[in-house]
Design a protein around this motif. Structure first.
Motif, short mmCIF file in Angstrom:
data_model
loop_
_atom_site.label_atom_id
_atom_site.label_comp_id
_atom_site.label_asym_id
_atom_site.label_seq_id
_atom_site.Cartn_x
_atom_site.Cartn_y
_atom_site.Cartn_z
N THR A 165 0.73 -1.14 0.12
CA THR A 165 0.06 -0.04 0.13
C THR A 165 0.82 1.27 -0.08
O THR A 165 0.74 2.05 -0.70
CB THR A 165 -0.88 -0.08 1.28
N LEU A 166 1.77 1.14 0.88
CA LEU A 166 2.91 2.46 0.90
C LEU A 166 3.52 2.79 -0.36
O LEU A 166 3.97 3.63 -0.68
CB LEU A 166 3.76 2.13 2.35
N ASN A 167 3.90 1.70 -1.03
CA ASN A 167 4.58 1.81 -2.52
C ASN A 167 3.71 2.77 -3.38
O ASN A 167 4.30 3.69 -4.04
CB ASN A 167 4.88 0.57 -3.23
N ARG A 168 2.33 2.51 -3.33
CA ARG A 168 1.46 3.24 -4.07
C ARG A 168 1.43 4.72 -3.39
O ARG A 168 1.44 5.88 -4.15
CB ARG A 168 0.24 2.62 -4.42
N PHE A 169 1.25 4.72 -2.12
CA PHE A 169 1.00 6.09 -1.39
C PHE A 169 2.15 6.98 -1.45
O PHE A 169 1.98 8.04 -1.82
CB PHE A 169 0.90 5.84 0.02
N SER A 170 3.20 6.11 -2.00
CA SER A 170 4.47 7.03 -1.80
C SER A 170 4.93 7.68 -3.18
O SER A 170 5.36 8.84 -3.22
CB SER A 170 6.18 6.37 -1.51
N VAL A 171 4.10 7.14 -4.21
CA VAL A 171 4.15 7.76 -5.40
C VAL A 171 3.14 8.68 -5.73
O VAL A 171 3.29 10.02 -6.14
CB VAL A 171 4.09 6.71 -6.61
N THR A 172 2.13 8.43 -5.42
CA THR A 172 0.89 9.39 -5.57
C THR A 172 0.41 10.44 -4.72
O THR A 172 0.39 11.50 -4.92
CB THR A 172 -0.61 8.65 -5.74
N GLU A 173 0.68 10.20 -3.39
CA GLU A 173 0.18 11.17 -2.24
C GLU A 173 1.56 11.70 -1.70
O GLU A 173 1.54 13.24 -1.48
CB GLU A 173 -0.65 10.67 -1.29
N CYS A 174 2.58 11.20 -1.87
CA CYS A 174 4.02 11.73 -1.38
C CYS A 174 4.71 12.37 -2.66
O CYS A 174 5.65 12.89 -2.33
CB CYS A 174 4.74 10.66 -0.43
N ARG A 175 3.98 12.11 -3.74
CA ARG A 175 4.61 12.62 -5.13
C ARG A 175 6.28 12.21 -5.04
O ARG A 175 7.14 12.94 -5.70
CB ARG A 175 4.49 13.94 -4.99
N SER A 176 6.72 11.07 -4.51
CA SER A 176 8.15 10.63 -4.59
C SER A 176 9.05 11.41 -4.15
O SER A 176 10.14 11.45 -4.34
CB SER A 176 8.33 10.21 -6.11
N ARG A 177 8.39 12.42 -3.18
CA ARG A 177 9.51 13.35 -2.62
C ARG A 177 9.99 13.06 -1.29
O ARG A 177 10.99 13.62 -0.67
CB ARG A 177 8.58 14.58 -2.56
N PHE A 178 9.31 11.98 -0.35
CA PHE A 178 10.10 11.79 0.73
C PHE A 178 9.43 10.42 1.08
O PHE A 178 8.62 9.81 0.46
CB PHE A 178 9.60 12.70 1.92
N ALA A 179 10.18 9.51 1.85
CA ALA A 179 9.82 8.19 2.25
C ALA A 179 8.80 8.12 3.20
O ALA A 179 8.45 9.02 4.10
CB ALA A 179 11.02 7.67 2.72
N VAL A 180 8.01 7.02 3.07
CA VAL A 180 7.12 6.16 4.24
C VAL A 180 7.50 5.17 4.44
O VAL A 180 7.97 4.05 3.72
CB VAL A 180 5.32 6.41 3.52
N ALA A 181 7.10 4.67 5.85
CA ALA A 181 7.58 3.41 6.30
C ALA A 181 6.49 2.63 6.94
O ALA A 181 5.47 3.22 7.28
CB ALA A 181 8.54 3.52 7.28
N SER A 182 6.40 1.52 7.02
CA SER A 182 5.41 0.31 7.59
C SER A 182 5.84 0.09 8.85
O SER A 182 6.94 -0.56 9.12
CB SER A 182 5.27 -0.74 6.60
#
Length: 190
Positions: A115-132
């Motif tokens: 889920t976070l792979n998609r979120f990191s691209v679409t909502e985080c706009r590939s500008r910062f990391a998100v972790a599980s």
């Protein structure tokens, strides 16, 4: 003829008590404290987590990130929900400002890495990391778990100094408040 009011029955009392308990619980969730649980000056708990940046998985290690500068660690309840999307968009828009201040931004939720792979691209706009944090251990260490839940985070943000100390903390369910608050703290520190 008596005009006494009849005593309420047990089912009526149970309904009224249930309504009071539910109202109190929802009120507690809607009105969190103004400050986060870890205090300024506290040691930031060390952690490692599966993370993703621009849809590319990697292992995030807090100690490694702190060697590069301060870290903005923000917890959010669930990817792709309205408030969490707003907050991720705000952090993405501010990414150049964080970079100018030498800070690394990392978001953490209980979502799975797919889920976070998609979120990191679409909502985080590939500008910062998100972790599980599927097991909730990081949320627990940072006192960022939603009340009565091990799998959902409260909306809590911390600014951590390169020395591993909490510089700033904010707890607010308002997704618009975390970016200006953490940027201001970084600017004061810099």
């Amino acid at each position: 003829m008596s005009s006494a009011i009849p005593a309420p029955t047990w089912p009526t009392l149970a309904r009224r008590l249930s309504a009071v308990v539910v109202t109190a619980f929802l009120g507690a969730l809607a009105a969190p404290p103004a400050l986060a649980e870890l205090k300024v000056g506290d040691a930031a708990p060390a952690f490692e987590a599966d993370a993703t940046l621009a849809g590319e998985p990697f292992r995030f290690v807090l100690a490694d990130a702190l060697r590069k500068g301060p870290v903005v660690l923000y917890f959010y309840p669930k990817a792709f929900t309205k408030g969490c999307t707003i907050e991720a968009n705000r952090f993405a828009e501010a990414a150049p400002h964080y970079a100018d201040l030498g800070a690394t931004v990392i978001g953490i939720s209980g979502d799975d890495i797919e889920t976070l792979n998609r979120f990191s691209v679409t909502e985080c706009r590939s500008r910062f990391a998100v972790a599980s944090d599927r097991g909730g251990s990081i949320m627990k260490a940072y006192d960022a778990r939603m009340p009565f839940s091990d799998t959902y985070a409260k909306r809590v943000s911390y600014v951590i100094s390169p020395q591993g100390r909490i510089l700033h903390a904010i707890t607010s369910m308002g997704p618009e408040e975390h970016v200006p608050s953490t940027l201001e703290a970084l600017e004061r520190w810099a």
